[in-house]
Design a protein around this motif. Sequence first.
Motif, PDB file in Angstrom:
ATOM      1  N   VAL A  59       0.825  -1.204   0.000  1.00 17.28           N
ATOM      2  CA  VAL A  59       0.000   0.000   0.000  1.00 17.28           C
ATOM      3  C   VAL A  59       0.863   1.259   0.000  1.00 17.28           C
ATOM      4  CG1 VAL A  59      -1.707   1.314   1.333  1.00 17.28           C
ATOM      5  CG2 VAL A  59      -1.941  -1.165   1.104  1.00 17.28           C
ATOM      6  N   GLU A  60       1.965   1.232   0.737  1.00 22.48           N
ATOM      7  CA  GLU A  60       2.786   2.433   0.882  1.00 22.48           C
ATOM      8  C   GLU A  60       3.613   2.746  -0.369  1.00 22.48           C
ATOM      9  OE1 GLU A  60       2.944   4.698   3.088  1.00 22.48           O
ATOM     10  OE2 GLU A  60       2.120   3.917   4.955  1.00 22.48           O
TER      11      GLU A  60
ATOM     12  N   SER B 100       8.290  10.106  -1.107  1.00 23.17           N
ATOM     13  CA  SER B 100       7.036  10.832  -1.260  1.00 23.17           C
ATOM     14  C   SER B 100       7.292  12.332  -1.256  1.00 23.17           C
ATOM     15  CB  SER B 100       6.087  10.468  -0.119  1.00 23.17           C
ATOM     16  OG  SER B 100       6.451  11.159   1.064  1.00 23.17           O
TER      17      SER B 100
ATOM     18  N   ASN C 107       0.009   6.109   9.857  1.00 26.04           N
ATOM     19  CA  ASN C 107      -0.407   7.010   8.778  1.00 26.04           C
ATOM     20  C   ASN C 107      -0.579   8.450   9.229  1.00 26.04           C
ATOM     21  OD1 ASN C 107      -3.110   8.218   7.298  1.00 26.04           O
ATOM     22  ND2 ASN C 107      -1.707   7.238   5.862  1.00 26.04           N
TER      23      ASN C 107
ATOM     24  N   GLU D 116      -8.803   9.873   5.088  1.00 23.87           N
ATOM     25  CA  GLU D 116      -7.606   9.340   4.439  1.00 23.87           C
ATOM     26  C   GLU D 116      -6.968   8.238   5.278  1.00 23.87           C
ATOM     27  OE1 GLU D 116      -3.064  10.696   3.250  1.00 23.87           O
ATOM     28  OE2 GLU D 116      -4.530  12.219   3.778  1.00 23.87           O
ATOM     29  N   THR D 117      -6.884   8.468   6.587  1.00 27.89           N
ATOM     30  CA  THR D 117      -6.295   7.466   7.481  1.00 27.89           C
ATOM     31  C   THR D 117      -7.161   6.228   7.554  1.00 27.89           C
ATOM     32  OG1 THR D 117      -5.143   9.126   8.809  1.00 27.89           O
ATOM     33  CG2 THR D 117      -5.612   7.026   9.868  1.00 27.89           C
TER      34      THR D 117
ATOM     35  N   HIS E  66      -6.699   4.236   4.430  1.00 27.27           N
ATOM     36  CA  HIS E  66      -5.382   3.596   4.437  1.00 27.27           C
ATOM     37  C   HIS E  66      -5.394   2.341   5.298  1.00 27.27           C
ATOM     38  CE1 HIS E  66      -1.249   2.944   5.910  1.00 27.27           C
ATOM     39  NE2 HIS E  66      -0.875   3.371   4.725  1.00 27.27           N
TER      40      HIS E  66
ATOM     41  N   LEU F   4      -7.383  -0.477   3.625  1.00 25.40           N
ATOM     42  CA  LEU F   4      -6.652  -1.127   2.537  1.00 25.40           C
ATOM     43  C   LEU F   4      -5.602  -2.093   3.063  1.00 25.40           C
ATOM     44  CD1 LEU F   4      -6.096   1.812   0.019  1.00 25.40           C
ATOM     45  CD2 LEU F   4      -7.387  -0.286  -0.414  1.00 25.40           C
ATOM     46  N   VAL F   5      -4.835  -1.647   4.052  1.00 25.94           N
ATOM     47  CA  VAL F   5      -3.789  -2.515   4.603  1.00 25.94           C
ATOM     48  C   VAL F   5      -4.395  -3.754   5.244  1.00 25.94           C
ATOM     49  CG1 VAL F   5      -1.949  -2.697   6.324  1.00 25.94           C
ATOM     50  CG2 VAL F   5      -2.141  -0.628   4.938  1.00 25.94           C
TER      51      VAL F   5
END
Length: 218
Positions: A106-107, A116, A168, A186-187, A190, A193-194
Amino acid sequence: MRIRALLPLLASGLALAGAARAELWGYVDGAGVAHVAARPLNSRYSLVLGTPSAEQGRVPGKQDGSQGLLTWLEFAPEVKSVQPWLREAARRHGVDMELLKAIITVESGFKADAVSPRGAVGLMQIMAPAEQAARLLDPRANVHAGAAQLARLIKRFGRIDVALAAWNAGEGRVARHGGQMPPIPETQAHVHLVLELYWALLQRSLPAQARQLRIHSS
């Protein structure tokens, strides 16, 4: 022991469950316990014996949309090249290798040289002072640093999902919300997804480690 290796032992279990067809559904949980039933009791179950009836169909589980990604994770050269470091870091820091693999996917998508816009570096996208950034471009160093940080977060917050939120959004934000998941879309996305990918990877790896069996009545 794989679930399929347990099938010769399950004939009586299927009878007890009242199965009208030679059909068996199951999954292996995080403790290595194989759960089996004559029908899918929830979305964790997948078919391990027989063909589902037309009216019953296959219950879509968490793995259904991720088979292509799981296959890529199994065979991609960039993933294979860091497998030794993943195993090493998992043993040393007490973090599941599947969780490390899910975070990296994911990252950074396993791009060891990823940086990034905010300055997060390497496979696990670790924030670090400029003088340490070059070292974290080394895959082994990055994986070990990330695994150590993740182990510390899990120990501090006591839950993987909250530890991932801290990863995150930062420990401070999680602490300000009482050590719980902060209401940051967003967190939350994230973490979701993980965890989805972590679950799928566990389901693929844990059957080989199953040591107990539970037969559930329908």
